[in-house]
Design a protein around this motif. Structure first.
Motif, PDB file in Angstrom:
ATOM      1  N   ARG A  11       0.818  -1.225   0.000  1.00  0.00           N
ATOM      2  CA  ARG A  11       0.000   0.000   0.000  1.00  0.00           C
ATOM      3  C   ARG A  11       0.843   1.262   0.000  1.00  0.00           C
ATOM      4  N   THR A  12       2.048   1.207   0.560  1.00  0.00           N
ATOM      5  CA  THR A  12       2.826   2.447   0.688  1.00  0.00           C
ATOM      6  C   THR A  12       3.987   2.548  -0.296  1.00  0.00           C
ATOM      7  N   ARG A  13       4.189   1.514  -1.099  1.00  0.00           N
ATOM      8  CA  ARG A  13       5.311   1.592  -2.040  1.00  0.00           C
ATOM      9  C   ARG A  13       4.977   2.619  -3.131  1.00  0.00           C
ATOM     10  N   ILE A  14       5.812   3.651  -3.232  1.00  0.00           N
ATOM     11  CA  ILE A  14       5.575   4.721  -4.212  1.00  0.00           C
ATOM     12  C   ILE A  14       6.061   4.274  -5.579  1.00  0.00           C
ATOM     13  N   ARG A  15       5.155   4.299  -6.521  1.00  0.00           N
ATOM     14  CA  ARG A  15       5.500   3.885  -7.887  1.00  0.00           C
ATOM     15  C   ARG A  15       5.725   5.098  -8.778  1.00  0.00           C
ATOM     16  N   ARG A  16       4.903   6.103  -8.596  1.00  0.00           N
ATOM     17  CA  ARG A  16       4.997   7.317  -9.410  1.00  0.00           C
ATOM     18  C   ARG A  16       5.976   8.263  -8.724  1.00  0.00           C
ATOM     19  N   THR A  87      -1.071  16.967   4.323  1.00  0.00           N
ATOM     20  CA  THR A  87      -0.350  17.652   3.233  1.00  0.00           C
ATOM     21  C   THR A  87       0.008  19.071   3.630  1.00  0.00           C
ATOM     22  N   LEU A  89       1.230  22.395   1.672  1.00  0.00           N
ATOM     23  CA  LEU A  89       1.437  22.959   0.334  1.00  0.00           C
ATOM     24  C   LEU A  89       2.493  24.056   0.451  1.00  0.00           C
ATOM     25  N   MET A 103       3.196  21.603  -8.120  1.00  0.00           N
ATOM     26  CA  MET A 103       3.121  22.162  -6.765  1.00  0.00           C
ATOM     27  C   MET A 103       4.242  21.562  -5.931  1.00  0.00           C
ATOM     28  N   TYR A 105       5.346  20.397  -2.223  1.00  0.00           N
ATOM     29  CA  TYR A 105       4.576  19.915  -1.076  1.00  0.00           C
ATOM     30  C   TYR A 105       5.378  18.920  -0.263  1.00  0.00           C
ATOM     31  N   SER A 107       3.929  15.537   2.022  1.00  0.00           N
ATOM     32  CA  SER A 107       2.696  14.856   2.430  1.00  0.00           C
ATOM     33  C   SER A 107       3.015  13.482   3.008  1.00  0.00           C
ATOM     34  N   VAL A 108       2.063  12.991   3.763  1.00  0.00           N
ATOM     35  CA  VAL A 108       2.177  11.648   4.370  1.00  0.00           C
ATOM     36  C   VAL A 108       0.891  10.888   4.130  1.00  0.00           C
ATOM     37  N   ALA A 109       1.012   9.616   3.826  1.00  0.00           N
ATOM     38  CA  ALA A 109      -0.134   8.704   3.822  1.00  0.00           C
ATOM     39  C   ALA A 109       0.150   7.639   4.883  1.00  0.00           C
ATOM     40  N   TYR A 111      -1.577   4.227   6.939  1.00  0.00           N
ATOM     41  CA  TYR A 111      -2.622   3.191   6.855  1.00  0.00           C
ATOM     42  C   TYR A 111      -2.749   2.438   8.165  1.00  0.00           C
ATOM     43  N   VAL A 163       4.142   6.513   4.648  1.00  0.00           N
ATOM     44  CA  VAL A 163       5.114   6.969   3.651  1.00  0.00           C
ATOM     45  C   VAL A 163       4.994   8.480   3.513  1.00  0.00           C
ATOM     46  N   LYS A 165       5.906  11.787   0.923  1.00  0.00           N
ATOM     47  CA  LYS A 165       6.275  12.142  -0.452  1.00  0.00           C
ATOM     48  C   LYS A 165       6.433  13.656  -0.490  1.00  0.00           C
TER      49      LYS A 165
HETATM   50  C1  LIG Z   1      -0.393  19.477  -3.279  1.00  0.00           C
HETATM   51  C2  LIG Z   1      -0.277  18.309  -4.220  1.00  0.00           C
HETATM   52  C3  LIG Z   1      -0.633  18.438  -5.538  1.00  0.00           C
HETATM   53  C4  LIG Z   1      -0.527  17.360  -6.414  1.00  0.00           C
HETATM   54  N1  LIG Z   1      -0.961  17.511  -7.680  1.00  0.00           N
HETATM   55  C5  LIG Z   1      -0.978  16.447  -8.496  1.00  0.00           C
HETATM   56  C6  LIG Z   1      -1.554  16.532  -9.806  1.00  0.00           C
HETATM   57  O1  LIG Z   1      -2.084  17.571 -10.206  1.00  0.00           O
HETATM   58  N2  LIG Z   1      -1.541  15.423 -10.588  1.00  0.00           N
HETATM   59  C7  LIG Z   1      -1.018  14.259 -10.124  1.00  0.00           C
HETATM   60  O2  LIG Z   1      -1.048  13.267 -10.858  1.00  0.00           O
HETATM   61  N3  LIG Z   1      -0.461  14.137  -8.912  1.00  0.00           N
HETATM   62  C8  LIG Z   1      -0.438  15.202  -8.082  1.00  0.00           C
HETATM   63  N4  LIG Z   1       0.080  15.090  -6.825  1.00  0.00           N
HETATM   64  C9  LIG Z   1       0.747  13.826  -6.478  1.00  0.00           C
HETATM   65  C10 LIG Z   1      -0.277  12.799  -6.002  1.00  0.00           C
HETATM   66  O3  LIG Z   1      -0.439  12.964  -4.588  1.00  0.00           O
HETATM   67  C11 LIG Z   1       0.171  11.371  -6.245  1.00  0.00           C
HETATM   68  O4  LIG Z   1       1.423  11.137  -5.644  1.00  0.00           O
HETATM   69  C12 LIG Z   1       0.253  11.045  -7.725  1.00  0.00           C
HETATM   70  O5  LIG Z   1      -0.948  11.386  -8.395  1.00  0.00           O
HETATM   71  C13 LIG Z   1       0.518   9.561  -7.935  1.00  0.00           C
HETATM   72  O6  LIG Z   1      -0.570   8.843  -7.413  1.00  0.00           O
HETATM   73  P1  LIG Z   1      -0.601   7.285  -7.572  1.00  0.00           P
HETATM   74  O7  LIG Z   1      -1.739   6.765  -6.764  1.00  0.00           O
HETATM   75  O8  LIG Z   1      -0.526   6.943  -9.017  1.00  0.00           O
HETATM   76  O9  LIG Z   1       0.810   6.945  -6.914  1.00  0.00           O
HETATM   77  P2  LIG Z   1       1.484   5.596  -6.565  1.00  0.00           P
HETATM   78  O10 LIG Z   1       2.944   5.829  -6.650  1.00  0.00           O
HETATM   79  O11 LIG Z   1       0.889   4.457  -7.290  1.00  0.00           O
HETATM   80  O12 LIG Z   1       1.067   5.476  -5.023  1.00  0.00           O
HETATM   81  C14 LIG Z   1       1.495   4.359  -4.278  1.00  0.00           C
HETATM   82  C15 LIG Z   1       1.392   4.707  -2.822  1.00  0.00           C
HETATM   83  O13 LIG Z   1       2.268   5.786  -2.545  1.00  0.00           O
HETATM   84  C16 LIG Z   1       1.695   6.603  -1.535  1.00  0.00           C
HETATM   85  N5  LIG Z   1       1.511   7.964  -2.066  1.00  0.00           N
HETATM   86  C17 LIG Z   1       1.177   8.354  -3.314  1.00  0.00           C
HETATM   87  N6  LIG Z   1       1.112   9.701  -3.393  1.00  0.00           N
HETATM   88  C18 LIG Z   1       1.412  10.149  -2.160  1.00  0.00           C
HETATM   89  C19 LIG Z   1       1.524  11.432  -1.613  1.00  0.00           C
HETATM   90  N7  LIG Z   1       1.320  12.569  -2.332  1.00  0.00           N
HETATM   91  N8  LIG Z   1       1.835  11.542  -0.305  1.00  0.00           N
HETATM   92  C20 LIG Z   1       2.068  10.455   0.454  1.00  0.00           C
HETATM   93  N9  LIG Z   1       1.988   9.202  -0.025  1.00  0.00           N
HETATM   94  C21 LIG Z   1       1.663   9.063  -1.317  1.00  0.00           C
HETATM   95  C22 LIG Z   1       0.372   5.957  -1.151  1.00  0.00           C
HETATM   96  O14 LIG Z   1       0.592   5.101  -0.059  1.00  0.00           O
HETATM   97  C23 LIG Z   1       0.033   5.176  -2.398  1.00  0.00           C
HETATM   98  O15 LIG Z   1      -0.838   4.102  -2.127  1.00  0.00           O
HETATM   99  C24 LIG Z   1      -0.027  16.129  -5.939  1.00  0.00           C
HETATM  100  C25 LIG Z   1       0.320  15.989  -4.601  1.00  0.00           C
HETATM  101  C26 LIG Z   1       0.173  17.045  -3.737  1.00  0.00           C
HETATM  102  C27 LIG Z   1       0.484  16.828  -2.285  1.00  0.00           C
END
Ligand SMILES: Cc1cc2nc3c(=O)[nH]c(=O)nc-3n(C[C@H](O)[C@H](O)[C@H](O)COP(=O)(O)OP(=O)(O)OC[C@H]3O[C@@H](n4cnc5c(N)ncnc54)[C@H](O)[C@@H]3O)c2cc1C
Length: 207
Positions: A11-16, A87, A89, A103, A105, A107-109, A111, A163, A165
């Motif tokens: 759930r917390t592994r960041i892919r993007r 979050t 900002l 943006m 930022y 942030s923390v997620a 679970y 996690v 980010k």
């Molecule tokens: C102020 C702000 C503005 C943003 N604007 C955009 C935007 O316009 N478009 C956009 O695509 N993304 C934006 N993001 C980033 C967004 O939060 C996601 O990280 C991004 O969309 C990828 O999401 P995903 O579910 O595909 O990520 P994945 O990498 O698949 O996520 C996997 C796991 O990583 C963790 N995770 C993902 N994102 C975050 C995060 N931000 N903080 C903490 N943990 C996280 C969660 O546990 C999630 O389950 C923004 C973030 C912030 C805080």
């Protein structure tokens, strides 16, 4: 999990943009400590909700509180799985193309499931909340009486599946766009305390 870092889970592994992620507890705690509110997502069996509420951290738990009558608190106290997000900002990122706007930022997620805090620990948690609002507050105010305490639910969630980010820095432009005659850069944003406004003389609540 080590003392200084959490293990990524499915759930917390960041892919993007994984390079923007961190599992360091110090970083996760710092982001939580700067927050006055979090958003708690949960499912009540019919639909998903994401509800903002006040929060504070003590040790390795994040705390929330509220009325015993709150649906949010009742659902969480009953053990609903949840995801809490916080979050900050830090800035609007202006690029020379719409596509590259962004943006900044932190942030923390987080679970898990919340658990109820009872007895003396509940009283201590409420004092910690007051101290989070402003350090000397808890020692100056009237403490909650038994009736107020009984009407309040305090819940906590362990910070062990979490996690962070973050994004910082200038815009990233597409090659060739740097010649476009339009401003690019970052407009910083910050949550700050304004000048305190003393309360006017007030009606008191009937006991
Ligand atoms: C102020 C702000 C503005 C943003 N604007 C955009 C935007 O316009 N478009 C956009 O695509 N993304 C934006 N993001 C980033 C967004 O939060 C996601 O990280 C991004 O969309 C990828 O999401 P995903 O579910 O595909 O990520 P994945 O990498 O698949 O996520 C996997 C796991 O990583 C963790 N995770 C993902 N994102 C975050 C995060 N931000 N903080 C903490 N943990 C996280 C969660 O546990 C999630 O389950 C923004 C973030 C912030 C805080």
């Amino acid at each position: 999990m080590s003392e200084t870092s959490l293990c990524p889970t499915p759930r917390t592994r960041i892919r993007r943009h994984p390079e923007r992620g961190s599992y360091e507890t110090a970083e996760i705690h710092a982001i939580l400590d700067e927050a006055y509110l979090c958003t708690v997502a949960f499912h009540d069996g019919e639909t998903a909700h994401a509800i903002p509420t006040a929060c504070w951290r003590e040790g390795s738990h994040l705390y929330i509180h509220g009325s015993n009558g709150s649906r949010l608190l009742r659902a969480l106290a009953d053990g609903a799985p949840s995801c809490v997000s916080v979050t900050h900002l830090d800035g609007l990122v202006f690029a020379r193309s719409a596509f590259h706007h962004s943006m900044n930022y932190r942030s923390v997620a987080l679970y898990g499931r919340f658990e109820a805090v009872q007895g003396e620990a509940k009283r201590r948690a409420i004092s910690a909340f007051m101290a989070h609002l402003t350090p000397e507050r808890a020692d100056q105010i009237r403490a909650a009486d038994e009736q107020e305490l009984a009407a309040t639910t305090v819940l906590r969630i362990a910070i062990d599946e979490a996690v962070a980010k973050r994004r910082s820095g200038p815009p990233v432009e597409r090659a060739g766009d740097e010649a476009l005659p339009v401003w690019s850069g970052v407009v910083p944003l910050k949550l700050t305390r304004g000048e305190p406004v003393p309360a006017p003389p007030q009606e008191v609540e009937n006991a």
